[in-house]
Enzyme design. Structure first.
Site, short mmCIF file in Angstrom:
data_model
loop_
_atom_site.label_atom_id
_atom_site.label_comp_id
_atom_site.label_asym_id
_atom_site.label_seq_id
_atom_site.Cartn_x
_atom_site.Cartn_y
_atom_site.Cartn_z
CE1 TYR A 16 -2.22 5.53 7.93
CE2 TYR A 16 -2.97 7.54 6.87
CZ TYR A 16 -2.67 6.83 8.01
OH TYR A 16 -2.83 7.42 9.24
CE1 TYR A 24 0.30 1.86 4.28
CE2 TYR A 24 0.70 -0.48 4.59
CZ TYR A 24 0.77 0.82 5.05
OH TYR A 24 1.34 1.08 6.28
CB CYS A 25 1.39 4.14 -1.78
SG CYS A 25 0.11 4.33 -3.05
CD1 TRP A 26 -2.26 10.12 -0.17
CD2 TRP A 26 -1.75 9.71 1.96
NE1 TRP A 26 -3.01 10.98 0.60
CE2 TRP A 26 -2.72 10.75 1.91
CE3 TRP A 26 -1.29 9.28 3.20
CZ2 TRP A 26 -3.22 11.36 3.06
CZ3 TRP A 26 -1.79 9.89 4.35
CH2 TRP A 26 -2.75 10.91 4.27
#
Length: 366
Positions: free
Chosen positions: A130, A101-103
């Site tokens: 996130y 995952y990222c932002w």
């Protein structure tokens, strides 16, 4: 879980503890600074752009062009992913199944996930990144209801609540260490020399701890205010704590002073830390009183200094808060918090009271 039509990657929005546990690794590809502020519990930070690189790409995007930013970013991402493949992921076999995952589930996570899937690993991307996880934390801790029953250890400052809580946990009771999660030892001196986690990270740690508790059993925690240092107890938990019965730990003031000197030994001998603590008192002491306290510190009379602080600041504040709270009382246990044998006896007495609550429901003092 569903499949993306654009790539052979799995997408998921399920961030429940059970769902996260099904992945071999949770990979947070955001920058170290983003990761430090908060992250999914158990996640490992394998950034595709570090903080400086992320700032560089952002600057190019704003000042030059989107195309150049993507080109420069792609080169940096490829280099960093290669480093992770040769480092943190080098020992993973073909059965490896990570969650990435990222932002917000965009370019950074998809870049990492695409390469990992091409290696042959069963890779899942957290849709929405996130932010999907954070929305669940907020929904559960701010808008939800906790199906947990609490008993609180209460008592004046220096009564040994933390030690008794630890003994109860070691004895098999369910405990929630709020001070540990907030990295704050309580009281005016509790945060000196220690950096607390961000509010978001505190809430992530808290939710993970709550998910590990059995709703069928009582949970023991220390009686806290709605803030632990600079961290706020979220409403869903605060509601349960505010209505919970308490066990009062009672100790004579001199014994509490001795305990505080031992517990805060790293601070009492640090004059700069003491001066900082004096300056944080809600009611600043008079010059004469402050001079007296400084003289006690200079003379090494730390127990006498602690007793003065307890008498003039902590005890009155505690008494006001207790009258306002009006919690039901399960019982009162007297102890000497500086004596390990007395601590052990107090923990045994508290265990009996909590056992009676589990067996027969909450009791109130007449």
């Amino acid at each position: 879980m569903r499949y993306s039509t654009a790539m052979t990657l799995q997408l998921t929005e399920d961030v429940s503890a059970a769902a996260l546990a099904r992945h071999d690794m949770i990979i947070d590809v955001r920058s170290p600074g983003e990761f430090a502020e908060d992250h999914v519990p158990g996640a490992v930070n394998l950034p595709v752009l570090d903080d400086a690189e992320r700032a560089e790409v952002g600057t190019i995007y704003v000042r030059e062009s989107r195309f150049k930013a993507r080109r420069v970013g792609a080169a940096l991402v490829a280099r960093n992913v290669a480093r992770h493949l040769q480092g943190a992921l080098a020992d993973r076999d073909g059965s490896f199944a990570p969650l990435v995952y990222c932002w917000r589930g965009g370019m950074r996570s998809n870049a990492m996930a695409t390469i990992l899937s091409q290696v042959g690993w069963r890779t899942t991307v957290l849709s929405g990144g996130y932010r999907t996880y954070r929305r669940q934390v907020t929904a559960r801790l701010y808008d939800g209801e906790l199906a947990l029953r609490f008993v609180l250890l209460d008592g004046h400052t220096g009564a040994g609540k933390t030690e008794i809580l630890q003994r109860l946990g070691a004895g098999g009771l369910q405990v929630l260490d709020l001070e540990g999660l907030a990295e704050h030892r309580g009281s005016l001196f509790g945060g000196l020399g220690r950096a607390q986690p961000s509010q978001k990270l505190f809430e992530s740690r808290l939710l993970a701890a709550l998910d590990g508790l059995d709703p069928a059993r009582v949970v023991v925690a220390e009686a806290e205010s709605s803030k632990i240092g600079d961290r706020m107890v979220p409403p869903a938990l605060w509601k349960r704590l505010a209505e919970a019965p308490h066990i009062e730990l009672a100790a004579a003031r001199p014994a509490r002073a001795r305990y505080l000197v031992a517990a805060y030994g790293d601070i009492v001998g640090d004059r700069a830390a003491l001066e900082t603590a004096f300056g944080q008192l809600p009611v600043y002491p008079s010059r004469k009183r402050l001079e007296n306290w400084r003289a006690l510190a200079d003379a090494g009379a730390f127990a006498e200094l602690a007793e003065a602080l307890v008498e003039l600041h902590y005890d009155p504040a505690y008494d006001r808060a207790r009258r306002k709270a009006g919690r039901p009382t399960l019982g009162r246990i007297e102890l000497d918090p500086s004596d390990p044998a007395s601590q052990a006896a107090a923990a045994e007495a508290a265990t009996r009271l909590i056992g009676a609550l589990d067996a027969g429901g909450a009791r109130r003092d007449p």
